[in-house]
Design an enzyme around this catalytic site. Sequence first.
Site, mmCIF file in Angstrom:
data_model
loop_
_atom_site.group_PDB
_atom_site.id
_atom_site.type_symbol
_atom_site.label_atom_id
_atom_site.label_comp_id
_atom_site.label_asym_id
_atom_site.label_seq_id
_atom_site.Cartn_x
_atom_site.Cartn_y
_atom_site.Cartn_z
ATOM 1 N N ASP A 1 36.013 -23.616 45.696
ATOM 2 C CA ASP A 1 36.889 -22.441 45.773
ATOM 3 C C ASP A 1 38.282 -22.838 46.253
ATOM 4 O O ASP A 1 39.288 -22.321 45.773
ATOM 5 C CB ASP A 1 36.288 -21.402 46.720
ATOM 6 C CG ASP A 1 34.937 -20.892 46.242
ATOM 7 O OD1 ASP A 1 34.754 -20.770 45.023
ATOM 8 O OD2 ASP A 1 34.068 -20.640 47.097
ATOM 9 N N HIS B 1 30.479 -17.637 48.770
ATOM 10 C CA HIS B 1 30.683 -18.485 47.596
ATOM 11 C C HIS B 1 30.172 -17.781 46.343
ATOM 12 O O HIS B 1 29.503 -18.358 45.505
ATOM 13 C CB HIS B 1 29.970 -19.822 47.786
ATOM 14 C CG HIS B 1 30.226 -20.818 46.689
ATOM 15 N ND1 HIS B 1 31.496 -21.176 46.282
ATOM 16 C CD2 HIS B 1 29.375 -21.513 45.892
ATOM 17 C CE1 HIS B 1 31.411 -22.055 45.298
ATOM 18 N NE2 HIS B 1 30.138 -22.273 45.039
ATOM 19 N N GLY C 1 23.633 -32.198 36.112
ATOM 20 C CA GLY C 1 25.018 -32.107 35.649
ATOM 21 C C GLY C 1 26.041 -32.296 36.746
ATOM 22 O O GLY C 1 27.152 -32.787 36.499
#
Length: 307
Positions: free
Chosen positions: A188, A215, A49
């Site tokens: 982020d 993260h 994906g």
Amino acid sequence: MQLQGRQASRAGFAGQRVHVSQRPNATRARRAMPVVECKRVAVLGAAGGIGQPLSLLLKMNKCVTELALYDVAPVVKGVVADLSHCNTPVQVSGHVGNAELEACLTGCELVVVPAGVPRKPGMTRDDLFNINAGIVMNLVGAAAKYCPKAVIEIISNPVNSTVPIASEVLKAAGVYDPKKLLGVTTLDVVRANTFVAAAKGLDLKEVDVPVVGGHAGKTILPLLSQTVPSITITDAERKALTQRIQEAGTEVVEAKAGAGSATLSMAYAAARMAESTLLGMQGEPNMLECAFVQSDVSASVLNTWVR
């Protein structure tokens, strides 16, 4: 790309800014395109994906001349056929399974690793560890063997764990260079820029919010006080923005209702990081990105700049 770190007593990993020159006054949008050099880039996990849209974006990148796509799923050959119809000069090749890792990785200067299973509702990044850690170990081990001087950018979650694991694999192979192993936390920053621009009514192209730390959840630390351009922000706004940035991945997972995680935005962020890396390798000035990298700054809280 030449990176240097500030010195302290113990080593660890932290989300930090990785850069090759002075922090730019101009934004990324004003950057001049460099002279293109021959760059071979590998995407490991290219049928997934994240891997498919990332491969498309790299196929469009003027810094790339060869794109080597790898996956354990044979459908990666179809991805190559599909991309080969795009009228850009980047040459694309497809590689399936461990037996073809050598052909994929040989000669690569940048290796991007989105391979692994995605998050599902109710899962934390730590839930992914047992599966994705083994995948990263195998792929980084192959990179150590076939392209030991390449820059390796890890997307596979949990990044807070997979990057240190990758470092140990490289150390065991005798080719570890902390300046060339990066955990991709660019998403982020992308999210922080987007949310802050919307909240303050700013031109998104002009906004730059550094994000350090890790993260995952509370380890994601947006430095809103260092936003460019400078912003005035209340405590309530700071708390709300920080929480949304930290929980943005969960926001997407829940919105997709079990059908996936943040794939398109992650692919966009990874393509941005890859481009900045390639530009930095070519000597382009003012390239500055946040990443999860080894740090010697502190024995506990590791959130500083790497220069």
